[in-house]
Each structure stands twice: as structure tokens, then as C-alpha cells.
Design a protein around this motif. Structure first.
Motif, short mmCIF file in Angstrom:
data_model
loop_
_atom_site.label_atom_id
_atom_site.label_comp_id
_atom_site.label_asym_id
_atom_site.label_seq_id
_atom_site.Cartn_x
_atom_site.Cartn_y
_atom_site.Cartn_z
N SER A 106 -6.69 13.11 -4.38
CA SER A 106 -7.48 12.29 -3.46
C SER A 106 -8.23 13.13 -2.44
CB SER A 106 -6.56 11.30 -2.75
OG SER A 106 -5.61 12.00 -1.97
N ARG B 49 1.14 4.07 -3.01
CA ARG B 49 0.82 5.46 -2.74
C ARG B 49 1.99 6.40 -2.99
NH1 ARG B 49 -3.08 7.17 1.81
NH2 ARG B 49 -2.26 9.03 0.90
N HIS C 131 0.84 -1.20 0.00
CA HIS C 131 0.00 0.00 0.00
C HIS C 131 0.88 1.26 0.00
CE1 HIS C 131 -3.54 2.44 0.77
NE2 HIS C 131 -2.92 2.97 1.81
#
Length: 172
Positions: free
Chosen positions: A102, A61, A57
Motif C-alpha cells: 500500500s 487490514r 476496517h
């Protein structure tokens, strides 16, 4: 028929010959393990899986940061200071916009210019800015003015590398 009693031994017989061998207990089996060991193994496997997932993850990112660092390394080949400043400014803007995608409630970075953009870049790393004010002023002067003072490229590249690695859009 006379059988010798255990206390009576025939002549010349060794009394140790009548001793029985030692009886060993059965070997300890490897399985089944106790319930506690199974719980420990399952917890360890869950921790390893969670650590792997968190690592993946994080890598996903921060992929834009690694790509930006590669582009930053390619900027070293540009000879013209004005073009270098424009390309560096554009790279910093793209990194900031990608980070803001985001966050729908965040201000639109594409529209920032001048003093607002310079403030965003300066405070993008929180309390410890990556860029010095003098280098930011020189960068923007070289990017938007026809005749500007020469840039300290090594210092700008180093500070841009720090900014890309440490920036957080929620600071501004």
C-alpha cells in the motif's frame, strides 16, 4: 319540597359519602419524545455504526497478520532446522511485502538481502525490536549455510509472533 342543604345532612348519613373521587391527570404519553431525546438516539446510532465500521476496517487490514500467525503455527511441524529457517524467513518476507504494497514510495523489500534484510527485520518494530540480534544471526545462518548451530525454535517462534503482530514498515 325541601332539599337538604349541604350543611344539613339527613340523620344517620355519613358526611364522607358526599366527597368526590380524586381526579387523576391524564397518563403521560410515551411519544412524541422531546427533540433532545431524538438527537441523543441518532448520535448513539451514528456512534455504534462508526465503531462497527472502524472494527471491520481494522479486521480487514489486519487479516494478513492472522493468516501469518496461522502459518507460523504450522511451521512448528518442520523437523529440519535449515528448512524451518528458510520457511520462517520466507514468511517474514511475505508479511513485510504485503504490508509495503500500500506504500508505493517505500523501498522494494523483495530485493533486500543479507545485512539490509536483517536490519529491516530487526528495526521493523521500532525502538523495541522483537528479535534479538543473536537469534536473527542464528536464523539467517541456518537458512543460508549448510552447517549451522541448532536453533532455539521456541524463542524464534515467539519472537516471530511478536514481530508479525507489531511490525510497521515505516520504521525503516
Amino acid at each position: 319540597m325541601n332539599t337538604p342543604s349541604p350543611t344539613q345532612l339527613p340523620a344517620g348519613a355519613n358526611p364522607l359519602d358526599q366527597l368526590a373521587d380524586i381526579h387523576l391527570p391524564p397518563a403521560v404519553p410515551n411519544f412524541p419524545w422531546a427533540l433532545g431525546w431524538w438527537v441523543v438516539i441518532i448520535l448513539c446510532l451514528c456512534l455504534i455504526a462508526a465503531a462497527y465500521w472502524l472494527w471491520r476496517h481494522y479486521r480487514r487490514r489486519s487479516a494478513y497478520r492472522r493468516a501469518a500467525q496461522l502459518e507460523l503455527a504450522a511451521l512448528k511441524a518442520i523437523d529440519n532446522d535449515a528448512e524451518f529457517a528458510r520457511q520462517l524467513n520466507q514468511l517474514l518476507r511475505r508479511v513485510a511485502i504485503h504490508c509495503q504494497q500500500s506504500k508505493p514510495a517505500a523501498p522494494a523489500l523483495a530485493g533486500l538481502s543479507g545485512e539490509q534484510w536483517q536490519t529491516f527485520i530487526y528495526y521493523g518494530c521500532g525502538a523495541k525490536p522483537a528479535f534479538t540480534e543473536a537469534n536473527l544471526d542464528a536464523l539467517f545462518a541456518a537458512a543460508y549455510q549448510a552447517h549451522a548451530a541448532p536453533l532455539d525454535r521456541q524463542q524464534l517462534l515467539k519472537q516471530a509472533q511478536q514481530w508479525i503482530a507489531r511490525h510497521r514498515s515505516h520504521y525503516v
